[in-house]
Design a protein around this motif. Sequence first.
Motif, short mmCIF file in Angstrom:
data_model
loop_
_atom_site.label_atom_id
_atom_site.label_comp_id
_atom_site.label_asym_id
_atom_site.label_seq_id
_atom_site.Cartn_x
_atom_site.Cartn_y
_atom_site.Cartn_z
N LEU A 16 0.82 -1.21 0.00
CA LEU A 16 0.00 0.00 0.00
C LEU A 16 0.86 1.26 0.00
O LEU A 16 0.54 2.23 -0.69
CB LEU A 16 -0.94 0.01 1.20
CG LEU A 16 -2.05 -1.03 1.18
CD1 LEU A 16 -2.89 -0.94 2.46
CD2 LEU A 16 -2.91 -0.89 -0.04
N ALA A 17 1.94 1.25 0.76
CA ALA A 17 2.84 2.41 0.79
C ALA A 17 3.47 2.64 -0.57
O ALA A 17 3.60 3.78 -1.02
CB ALA A 17 3.91 2.22 1.86
N ALA A 18 3.86 1.57 -1.25
CA ALA A 18 4.46 1.70 -2.58
C ALA A 18 3.45 2.24 -3.58
O ALA A 18 3.76 3.12 -4.39
CB ALA A 18 5.00 0.34 -3.06
N ALA A 19 2.22 1.76 -3.53
CA ALA A 19 1.18 2.24 -4.43
C ALA A 19 0.86 3.71 -4.14
O ALA A 19 0.71 4.52 -5.05
CB ALA A 19 -0.08 1.39 -4.30
N ALA A 20 0.79 4.05 -2.86
CA ALA A 20 0.52 5.43 -2.47
C ALA A 20 1.61 6.35 -2.98
O ALA A 20 1.33 7.41 -3.56
CB ALA A 20 0.40 5.53 -0.95
N GLN A 21 2.88 5.95 -2.78
CA GLN A 21 4.00 6.78 -3.22
C GLN A 21 3.97 6.97 -4.73
O GLN A 21 4.22 8.06 -5.24
CB GLN A 21 5.32 6.16 -2.79
CG GLN A 21 6.52 7.04 -3.10
CD GLN A 21 7.82 6.44 -2.59
OE1 GLN A 21 7.88 5.27 -2.25
NE2 GLN A 21 8.85 7.25 -2.54
N ALA A 22 3.64 5.92 -5.46
CA ALA A 22 3.55 6.01 -6.92
C ALA A 22 2.46 7.00 -7.35
O ALA A 22 2.55 7.60 -8.42
CB ALA A 22 3.27 4.64 -7.53
N LEU A 23 1.45 7.17 -6.49
CA LEU A 23 0.37 8.11 -6.78
C LEU A 23 0.64 9.50 -6.20
O LEU A 23 -0.20 10.39 -6.28
CB LEU A 23 -0.95 7.57 -6.23
CG LEU A 23 -1.49 6.33 -6.93
CD1 LEU A 23 -2.61 5.70 -6.11
CD2 LEU A 23 -1.96 6.67 -8.33
N GLY A 24 1.81 9.68 -5.58
CA GLY A 24 2.15 10.98 -4.99
C GLY A 24 1.47 11.22 -3.66
O GLY A 24 1.30 12.37 -3.25
N LEU A 25 1.07 10.15 -3.00
CA LEU A 25 0.40 10.24 -1.71
C LEU A 25 1.20 9.50 -0.66
O LEU A 25 2.15 8.79 -0.98
CB LEU A 25 -1.00 9.62 -1.80
CG LEU A 25 -1.95 10.22 -2.85
CD1 LEU A 25 -3.17 9.34 -3.02
CD2 LEU A 25 -2.36 11.62 -2.44
N SER A 26 0.81 9.65 0.58
CA SER A 26 1.42 8.86 1.65
C SER A 26 0.48 7.73 2.03
O SER A 26 -0.70 7.74 1.67
CB SER A 26 1.69 9.75 2.88
OG SER A 26 0.46 10.10 3.49
#
Length: 153
Positions: A82-92
Motif C-alpha cells: 500500500l505504501a508503494a502504491a501510495a507513493q507512486a500516486l504521490g500520496l502517503s
Amino acid sequence: MTIRTTNQADVIPLRPLPTAADPTPRGLPREPLWRDLVGEVLRRERRAQGRTLKDVSEASRISMAYLSEVERGRKEASSEVLAAAAQALGLSLADILALAGERLVSLTAARTRSRSRSLGTAGGHRAAGPAAPTGPVRPTGPAGPMGGVLLAA
C-alpha cells in the motif's frame, strides 16, 4: 477410492454470495470490507490523475495483475504494498488510509440510517435510542492531511 475422489474438496466462501430473496440481513447494505475501501481509494486516485494501471504498476514496482486485484478488493495488500502504491500516486500511506477511513465512516453512517428506518415504528415515530448531541460536534481523533473525521449520531 480413486485419486479423482480424493482430490475433491468442498469450497466454503469467506463471504457467501447473497441470494435474490435476501441480499443482506434485514435488507441492509452489507458491512464494507477494508480491502474493498482501500482498493476503491487507490483506483479513484489513479483515475483522477489520468494514469493507467500499467503506469502505476511500474512506478510502484507492483505487478499489474496484483495491483488490479488490490484495486478490485480481491487481495488484502500489505502495508508495504500500500505504501508503494501510495507513493507512486504521490500520496502517503496515511493519505490512503485516511481516505479509506472517511469512506468507511460515510458508509457506516448510511448503514446506520438504513437500520434506523427499518427499525422505526408505524406512524412515523422513531424507535427509542440515544438522543442526538445538543452541543458542537468535535473531532474524535487527530486531524490528518485530509482534515479531521467528525462522528455524529
